[in-house]
Design an enzyme around this catalytic site. Structure first.
Site, PDB file in Angstrom:
ATOM      1  N   GLU A 119       0.833  -1.195   0.000  1.00  0.00           N
ATOM      2  CA  GLU A 119       0.000   0.000   0.000  1.00  0.00           C
ATOM      3  C   GLU A 119       0.868   1.245   0.000  1.00  0.00           C
ATOM      4  OE1 GLU A 119      -3.913  -1.729   2.256  1.00  0.00           O
ATOM      5  OE2 GLU A 119      -2.416  -0.699   3.442  1.00  0.00           O
ATOM      6  N   CYS A 132       3.643   8.574   1.075  1.00  0.00           N
ATOM      7  CA  CYS A 132       4.157   7.659   2.096  1.00  0.00           C
ATOM      8  C   CYS A 132       4.398   6.322   1.412  1.00  0.00           C
ATOM      9  CB  CYS A 132       3.097   7.553   3.191  1.00  0.00           C
ATOM     10  SG  CYS A 132       3.567   6.439   4.514  1.00  0.00           S
ATOM     11  N   CYS A 139       6.516  -6.431   7.586  1.00  0.00           N
ATOM     12  CA  CYS A 139       7.669  -5.993   8.388  1.00  0.00           C
ATOM     13  C   CYS A 139       8.060  -7.127   9.315  1.00  0.00           C
ATOM     14  CB  CYS A 139       7.298  -4.749   9.197  1.00  0.00           C
ATOM     15  SG  CYS A 139       8.712  -4.036  10.074  1.00  0.00           S
ATOM     16  N   CYS A 143       6.433  -4.326  16.362  1.00  0.00           N
ATOM     17  CA  CYS A 143       5.998  -3.278  17.288  1.00  0.00           C
ATOM     18  C   CYS A 143       4.537  -3.567  17.641  1.00  0.00           C
ATOM     19  CB  CYS A 143       6.159  -1.903  16.647  1.00  0.00           C
ATOM     20  SG  CYS A 143       7.863  -1.615  16.110  1.00  0.00           S
ATOM     21  N   CYS A 146       1.505  -1.616  15.997  1.00  0.00           N
ATOM     22  CA  CYS A 146       1.514  -1.400  14.544  1.00  0.00           C
ATOM     23  C   CYS A 146       0.874  -2.570  13.810  1.00  0.00           C
ATOM     24  CB  CYS A 146       2.957  -1.215  14.075  1.00  0.00           C
ATOM     25  SG  CYS A 146       3.114  -1.115  12.278  1.00  0.00           S
ATOM     26  N   GLU A 205      10.591  -1.820   7.443  1.00  0.00           N
ATOM     27  CA  GLU A 205      11.672  -1.093   8.097  1.00  0.00           C
ATOM     28  C   GLU A 205      12.724  -0.775   7.024  1.00  0.00           C
ATOM     29  OE1 GLU A 205      12.708   0.418  11.019  1.00  0.00           O
ATOM     30  OE2 GLU A 205      14.389   0.751   9.684  1.00  0.00           O
ATOM     31  N   LEU A 259      10.377   6.783  18.232  1.00  0.00           N
ATOM     32  CA  LEU A 259      10.840   6.638  19.613  1.00  0.00           C
ATOM     33  C   LEU A 259       9.754   6.003  20.515  1.00  0.00           C
ATOM     34  CD1 LEU A 259      13.337   7.173  21.355  1.00  0.00           C
ATOM     35  CD2 LEU A 259      12.334   9.370  21.974  1.00  0.00           C
ATOM     36  N   ASN A 335      -3.541   5.329  15.771  1.00  0.00           N
ATOM     37  CA  ASN A 335      -4.597   4.929  14.843  1.00  0.00           C
ATOM     38  C   ASN A 335      -4.988   3.491  15.125  1.00  0.00           C
ATOM     39  OD1 ASN A 335      -4.852   7.293  13.164  1.00  0.00           O
ATOM     40  ND2 ASN A 335      -2.782   6.828  12.460  1.00  0.00           N
ATOM     41  N   CYS A 378      -1.049   6.161   9.547  1.00  0.00           N
ATOM     42  CA  CYS A 378       0.160   5.486  10.034  1.00  0.00           C
ATOM     43  C   CYS A 378      -0.178   4.191  10.741  1.00  0.00           C
ATOM     44  CB  CYS A 378       0.853   6.325  11.103  1.00  0.00           C
ATOM     45  SG  CYS A 378       1.490   7.845  10.555  1.00  0.00           S
TER      46      CYS A 378
HETATM   47  N1  SAH Z   1       9.326   0.910  10.178  1.00  0.00           N
HETATM   48  C1  SAH Z   1       9.572   2.286  10.185  1.00  0.00           C
HETATM   49  C2  SAH Z   1       8.749   3.051   9.169  1.00  0.00           C
HETATM   50  C3  SAH Z   1       7.333   2.632   8.988  1.00  0.00           C
HETATM   51  S1  SAH Z   1       6.254   2.895  10.363  1.00  0.00           S
HETATM   52  C4  SAH Z   1       9.373   2.859  11.565  1.00  0.00           C
HETATM   53  O1  SAH Z   1       8.856   2.141  12.422  1.00  0.00           O
HETATM   54  O2  SAH Z   1       9.765   3.994  11.778  1.00  0.00           O
HETATM   55  C5  SAH Z   1       5.881   4.647  10.212  1.00  0.00           C
HETATM   56  C6  SAH Z   1       5.433   5.313  11.511  1.00  0.00           C
HETATM   57  O3  SAH Z   1       4.115   4.950  11.862  1.00  0.00           O
HETATM   58  C7  SAH Z   1       6.307   4.930  12.686  1.00  0.00           C
HETATM   59  O4  SAH Z   1       6.637   6.047  13.465  1.00  0.00           O
HETATM   60  C8  SAH Z   1       5.400   4.014  13.437  1.00  0.00           C
HETATM   61  O5  SAH Z   1       5.805   3.896  14.751  1.00  0.00           O
HETATM   62  C9  SAH Z   1       4.076   4.684  13.253  1.00  0.00           C
HETATM   63  N2  SAH Z   1       2.939   3.823  13.574  1.00  0.00           N
HETATM   64  C10 SAH Z   1       2.877   2.476  13.471  1.00  0.00           C
HETATM   65  N3  SAH Z   1       1.666   2.030  13.860  1.00  0.00           N
HETATM   66  C11 SAH Z   1       0.946   3.111  14.222  1.00  0.00           C
HETATM   67  C12 SAH Z   1      -0.405   3.289  14.671  1.00  0.00           C
HETATM   68  N4  SAH Z   1      -1.239   2.263  14.805  1.00  0.00           N
HETATM   69  N5  SAH Z   1      -0.819   4.554  14.931  1.00  0.00           N
HETATM   70  C13 SAH Z   1       0.012   5.599  14.732  1.00  0.00           C
HETATM   71  N6  SAH Z   1       1.279   5.490  14.296  1.00  0.00           N
HETATM   72  C14 SAH Z   1       1.747   4.259  14.041  1.00  0.00           C
HETATM   73 FE1  SF4 Z   2       7.717  -2.391  11.381  1.00  0.00          FE
HETATM   74 FE2  SF4 Z   2       7.715   0.276  11.724  1.00  0.00          FE
HETATM   75 FE3  SF4 Z   2       5.492  -1.176  12.146  1.00  0.00          FE
HETATM   76 FE4  SF4 Z   2       7.517  -1.382  13.839  1.00  0.00          FE
HETATM   77  S1  SF4 Z   2       6.288   0.469  13.437  1.00  0.00           S
HETATM   78  S2  SF4 Z   2       6.326  -3.099  12.995  1.00  0.00           S
HETATM   79  S3  SF4 Z   2       9.258  -1.194  12.469  1.00  0.00           S
HETATM   80  S4  SF4 Z   2       6.535  -0.888  10.193  1.00  0.00           S
END
Ligand code: SAH
Ligand code: SF4
Length: 410
Positions: A119, A132, A139, A143, A146, A205, A259, A335, A378
């Site tokens: 996507e 984006c 991934c 996390c 996510c 990532e 972070l 989100n 995100c």
């Molecule tokens: N893997 C990389 C880039 C993709 S994630 C990373 O983790 O930085 C892009 C951003 O979306 C990251 O800051 C991630 O922490 C954030 N993100 C992931 N899941 C989310 C959610 N459910 N709500 C808001 N932000 C989220």
């Molecule tokens: Fe992967 Fe980024 Fe999602 Fe963490 S926040 S699972 S590194 S896409």
């Protein structure tokens, strides 16, 4: 919010087996190889690469016959062996706020692969348009907040597949010479490009796909083609510490760090990679990020999770930790996605948190959630690839399984 689906997802198609491959997304070296393959003499190649480059990336042409500066014989030879196809857009959704989400099916990599789906999200504002992009299918990191992290099927996207996301966006938005935008589309109206910024914040990532991302950034930022400056490209990482220095040296883009927590104990849970690269090491890599300055600040992303990481004490500790690093703090309202255990912090809590950070001298914009109605915000991205039937999964190329294993082993 209402949702308008312009094109429903196509039913699972039989894999198309074609021997012609697309040149879209290739580096200059990749185009030179293509020319070598069809017998173009070495001394001519550089000039021919320049011509192809201009037609593909500046004009966005879809057919070799449009390349009028190239002789008919060579055009025919190119056409016999190659295409200028873009990956297929299997669905386009437009949010009520103008955000667009494309589900893109990459070309099949083998007879038993129907093509991975990823996507890509376009977020228009009046003076900028941000794309984006994804760097991987799924991934390998997990996390806990996510959605993408729950997708098990993973592979790196190639350079071509990453560049193709920008090409698809510009093609769909009509952002090439002699083309026009779709009726009613929300795009920036400042006279600039419809896609003016790129963030690697989609699926995956990026620092686990270093070579693919580096090559793609070379193509995207090339002045004679897509011409998107490196300062307008942001690579977001969950904290792959050893690759942060090389990112600065070899790609020279803006850096964003996910972070999300200020204590190792909590970050270990939210971003499990923290167990390998704890907060102190991560921040040290930021302090020494090549080129970091007040004009080139690092963005720290902080997702607001109710009752988890959103207290006043967390905000104060955040400010303390970032002392001395030229930083912007991006507060992201969580989100939600189906099945998550987290909730987004209340609005007054986010405001209070933001105020503490702001008083300490940091810009602390709260990122307005965009495209929530189409699960384009995100962390909501998760492609249908995972929903393949068990049999279809078994049939996926061995190569793909090997690539996934290699990524997982990193
Ligand atoms: N893997 C990389 C880039 C993709 S994630 C990373 O983790 O930085 C892009 C951003 O979306 C990251 O800051 C991630 O922490 C954030 N993100 C992931 N899941 C989310 C959610 N459910 N709500 C808001 N932000 C989220
Ligand atoms: Fe992967 Fe980024 Fe999602 Fe963490 S926040 S699972 S590194 S896409």
């Amino acid at each position: 919010m209402t949702l308008s689906v312009l094109e429903p997802a196509a039913p699972a198609a039989e894999p198309v087996v074609t021997s012609r491959v697309s040149l879209v997304g290739r580096t200059r070296a990749g185009l030179a190889l293509a020319l070598a393959e069809i017998g173009v003499p070495e001394k001519e190649r550089r000039m021919r690469v320049g011509q192809l480059w201009n037609w593909i990336y500046h004009y966005g042409v879809r057919d070799f016959s449009a390349m009028t500066t190239i002789g008919k014989g060579l055009r025919a030879a190119l056409d016999e062996r190659f295409t200028l196809d873009l990956p297929e857009v299997t669905a386009e959704q437009v949010s009520t706020d103008g955000t667009r989400k494309w589900l893109i099916r990459m070309a099949s990599t083998g007879p038993r692969d129907r093509g991975a789906e990823i996507e890509c999200v376009y977020i228009p504002e009046v003076d900028r348009g941000t794309l984006c992009v994804s760097s991987q299918v799924g991934c390998t990191l997990t996390c806990t907040f996510c959605h993408t992290g729950t997708q098990r099927l993973v592979r790196n996207l190639t350079c071509e597949e990453i560049v193709a996301q920008l090409m698809v966006a510009r093609d769909r938005l009509g952002d090439f010479p002699n083309r026009s935008k779709p009726d009613g589309a929300f795009v920036p109206n400042d006279g600039g490009r419809f896609v003016s910024n790129i963030v690697f914040m989609g699926m995956g990532e990026p620092l686990y796909n270093f070579d693919g991302v580096r090559d793609a950034i070379d193509v995207i930022s090339d002045n004679e083609g897509l011409s998107l400056g490196r300062r307008r490209i942001t690579v977001s990482t969950s904290g792959v510490v050893p690759q942060i220095g090389p990112l600065g040296h070899e790609m020279g883009t803006m850096l964003a760090i996910s972070l999300h927590a200020v204590r190792d104990e909590l970050r270990n849970e939210l971003v499990p990679l923290n167990k390998k690269y704890p907060i102190a090491e991560l921040l040290e890599a930021c302090r020494t990020y090549p080129g970091v300055s007040n004009a080139k600040r690092i963005t720290f992303e902080y997702v607001m999770l109710k009752g988890v990481n959103d207290s006043d004490a967390d905000a104060r500790e955040l400010v303390r930790l970032l002392k001395g690093i030229p930083a912007k703090i991006n507060l992201i309202p969580f989100n939600p996605w189906p099945g998550t255990k987290y909730e987004c912090s209340d609005w007054d809590r986010i405001e209070r948190f933001s105020e503490i950070v702001f008083r300490a001298g940091y810009a602390s914009p709260v990122r307005t959630p965009r495209g929530r109605d189409i699960l384009a915000a995100c962390g909501q991205l998760k492609s249908e690839t995972e929903k393949l039937s068990a049999r279809a999964r078994l049939m996926l190329d061995q190569d793909e399984a090997a690539a996934a294993a290699a990524v997982a082993a990193e």
